[in-house]
Design a protein around this motif. Structure first.
Motif, PDB file in Angstrom:
ATOM      1  N   MET A  35       0.806  -1.208   0.000  1.00 44.55           N
ATOM      2  CA  MET A  35       0.000   0.000   0.000  1.00 44.55           C
ATOM      3  C   MET A  35       0.846   1.268   0.000  1.00 44.55           C
ATOM      4  O   MET A  35       0.313   2.380  -0.077  1.00 44.55           O
ATOM      5  CB  MET A  35      -0.953   0.005   1.205  1.00 44.55           C
ATOM      6  N   CYS A  36       2.171   1.125   0.110  1.00 41.37           N
ATOM      7  CA  CYS A  36       3.070   2.281   0.053  1.00 41.37           C
ATOM      8  C   CYS A  36       3.320   2.679  -1.401  1.00 41.37           C
ATOM      9  O   CYS A  36       3.152   1.876  -2.324  1.00 41.37           O
ATOM     10  CB  CYS A  36       4.404   1.949   0.729  1.00 41.37           C
ATOM     11  N   GLY A  37       3.725   3.927  -1.584  1.00 39.66           N
ATOM     12  CA  GLY A  37       4.049   4.396  -2.919  1.00 39.66           C
ATOM     13  C   GLY A  37       3.214   5.591  -3.330  1.00 39.66           C
ATOM     14  O   GLY A  37       2.627   6.285  -2.502  1.00 39.66           O
ATOM     15  N   HIS A 189      -9.668  -3.418   3.459  1.00 39.64           N
ATOM     16  CA  HIS A 189      -8.500  -3.031   2.668  1.00 39.64           C
ATOM     17  C   HIS A 189      -8.178  -4.199   1.740  1.00 39.64           C
ATOM     18  O   HIS A 189      -7.792  -5.275   2.198  1.00 39.64           O
ATOM     19  CB  HIS A 189      -7.308  -2.726   3.569  1.00 39.64           C
ATOM     20  N   GLU A 190      -8.362  -3.973   0.447  1.00 43.39           N
ATOM     21  CA  GLU A 190      -8.161  -5.047  -0.527  1.00 43.39           C
ATOM     22  C   GLU A 190      -7.063  -4.659  -1.514  1.00 43.39           C
ATOM     23  O   GLU A 190      -7.095  -3.593  -2.121  1.00 43.39           O
ATOM     24  CB  GLU A 190      -9.456  -5.341  -1.289  1.00 43.39           C
ATOM     25  N   ILE A 191      -6.080  -5.551  -1.664  1.00 43.73           N
ATOM     26  CA  ILE A 191      -5.002  -5.334  -2.621  1.00 43.73           C
ATOM     27  C   ILE A 191      -5.482  -5.763  -4.001  1.00 43.73           C
ATOM     28  O   ILE A 191      -6.060  -6.843  -4.163  1.00 43.73           O
ATOM     29  CB  ILE A 191      -3.748  -6.137  -2.218  1.00 43.73           C
ATOM     30  N   VAL A 224     -10.474   4.415  -4.084  1.00 41.64           N
ATOM     31  CA  VAL A 224      -9.715   3.600  -5.032  1.00 41.64           C
ATOM     32  C   VAL A 224      -8.328   4.198  -5.214  1.00 41.64           C
ATOM     33  O   VAL A 224      -8.193   5.339  -5.680  1.00 41.64           O
ATOM     34  CB  VAL A 224     -10.443   3.507  -6.386  1.00 41.64           C
ATOM     35  N   TYR A 225      -7.311   3.441  -4.824  1.00 41.35           N
ATOM     36  CA  TYR A 225      -5.913   3.857  -4.940  1.00 41.35           C
ATOM     37  C   TYR A 225      -5.292   3.179  -6.165  1.00 41.35           C
ATOM     38  O   TYR A 225      -5.115   1.959  -6.181  1.00 41.35           O
ATOM     39  CB  TYR A 225      -5.129   3.476  -3.690  1.00 41.35           C
ATOM     40  N   THR A 226      -4.967   3.980  -7.176  1.00 44.96           N
ATOM     41  CA  THR A 226      -4.358   3.448  -8.404  1.00 44.96           C
ATOM     42  C   THR A 226      -2.893   3.832  -8.437  1.00 44.96           C
ATOM     43  O   THR A 226      -2.540   5.013  -8.408  1.00 44.96           O
ATOM     44  CB  THR A 226      -5.081   4.001  -9.653  1.00 44.96           C
TER      45      THR A 226
END
Length: 300
Positions: A35-37, A189-191, A224-226
């Motif tokens: 989840m980092c970046g 929290h879903e990858i 939504v984290y893209t």
């Protein structure tokens, strides 16, 4: 959508097949750190159902669609604790210290949100947190927000963590709504292949002094984290390099407060200013003694 029954079935399958092995823990850590970046984020919230006592005067929250560019910095990385700081990039010249999430393995110390500005300390049994990770979420000033302990699930191509925890009003509503004082958050929290999703099914609750809850509304949230190239978040990386010492002092002070293992009640404002306002005004080289004094004023 991941349902509660699917989550429980997956946990049982995971427990039976691989137990709480070190291999499972390594997979958990990989998921958390992924989840980092640098991420382009879409924030979406809408009220789904309302249960007000007076439907003629009730005003539901407006549907919210927002977006942003966010850098998630890996601040601490040890076998049993992972700390990640979110930084919101408004422009190259304007970086906002956003929320923080800590992940603790088989943690037994929990601060459960009660209502308004109060949290109750809870000591968990070691056997009840076997193989679990506690996610501790903090406000922008590193004061507590909400926490919960659950197992990461990696089964049938799914990679997620699910937990329900009480929380204060979200930042998007705490200045707009006075008709509820607890947000019961069901967090997933879903990858994903393109980044990760933060899915929420929340209850808006009014809780009285006797602990009685009245549900007034429910909402759906999907952030939504893209993932994008880290170079797009260089401004946030530079900002953190210049300011991380200040915020380490703030985190360390809060940790001494949490280590008291007592119920916690905070002043919402001191001298008519919230804590984040006072801390955000500080220079990066502000000594720890000064930040300690500021935080002490907010702890009752």
């Amino acid at each position: 959508m991941i349902t509660k029954s699917l989550y429980l079935s997956a946990v049982m399958a995971l427990t039976c097949s691989i137990g709480f092995s070190q291999d499972a823990k390594k997979q958990d850590i990989k998921s958390i750190k992924s989840m980092c970046g640098c991420y382009e984020v879409k924030f979406n919230f809408t009220e789904t159902f309302q249960y007000p006592k007076d439907s003629t005067t009730y005003k539901p929250s407006k549907t919210k669609h927002d977006y942003g560019l966010e850098w998630v910095e890996l601040v601490e990385d040890t076998p049993n604790k992972i700390v990640m700081q979110h930084l919101l990039i408004v422009s190259d010249e304007m970086i906002i210290k956003h929320w923080r999430q800590d992940w603790l393995y088989e943690n037994t110390d929990l601060y459960s949100f009660d209502k308004n500005t109060s949290w109750k300390y809870q000591k968990l049994d070691k056997k009840d947190v076997k193989g679990q990770w506690t996610q501790k979420v903090y406000q922008v000033d590193d004061s507590p927000r909400y926490e919960g302990s659950s197992i990461w699930v990696h089964v049938d191509g799914k990679d997620y963590w699910l937990n329900t925890a009480d929380a204060p009003l979200p930042r998007r509503e705490h200045t707009l709504r006075k008709d509820y004082n607890v947000l019961k958050r069901r967090n997933i929290h879903e990858i994903t292949k393109t980044g990760w999703n933060h899915e929420q099914d929340n209850d808006k609750i009014i809780r009285d002094d006797a602990g009685k809850d009245v549900l007034i509304a429910q909402e759906k949230g999907l952030d939504v984290y893209t993932k994008v190239d880290d170079s797009k978040c260089l401004a946030a990386q530079k900002w953190w390099a210049a300011n991380n010492a200040l915020w380490k002092n703030v985190r360390d002070k809060w940790q001494t407060v949490f280590d008291r293992h007592k119920n916690l009640d905070l002043n919402p404002k001191v001298d008519n200013k919230p804590l984040y306002s006072l801390l955000f005004d500080l220079k990066p080289d502000t000594p720890k003694a000064e930040t300690d004094v500021i935080i002490d004023k907010f702890v009752k």
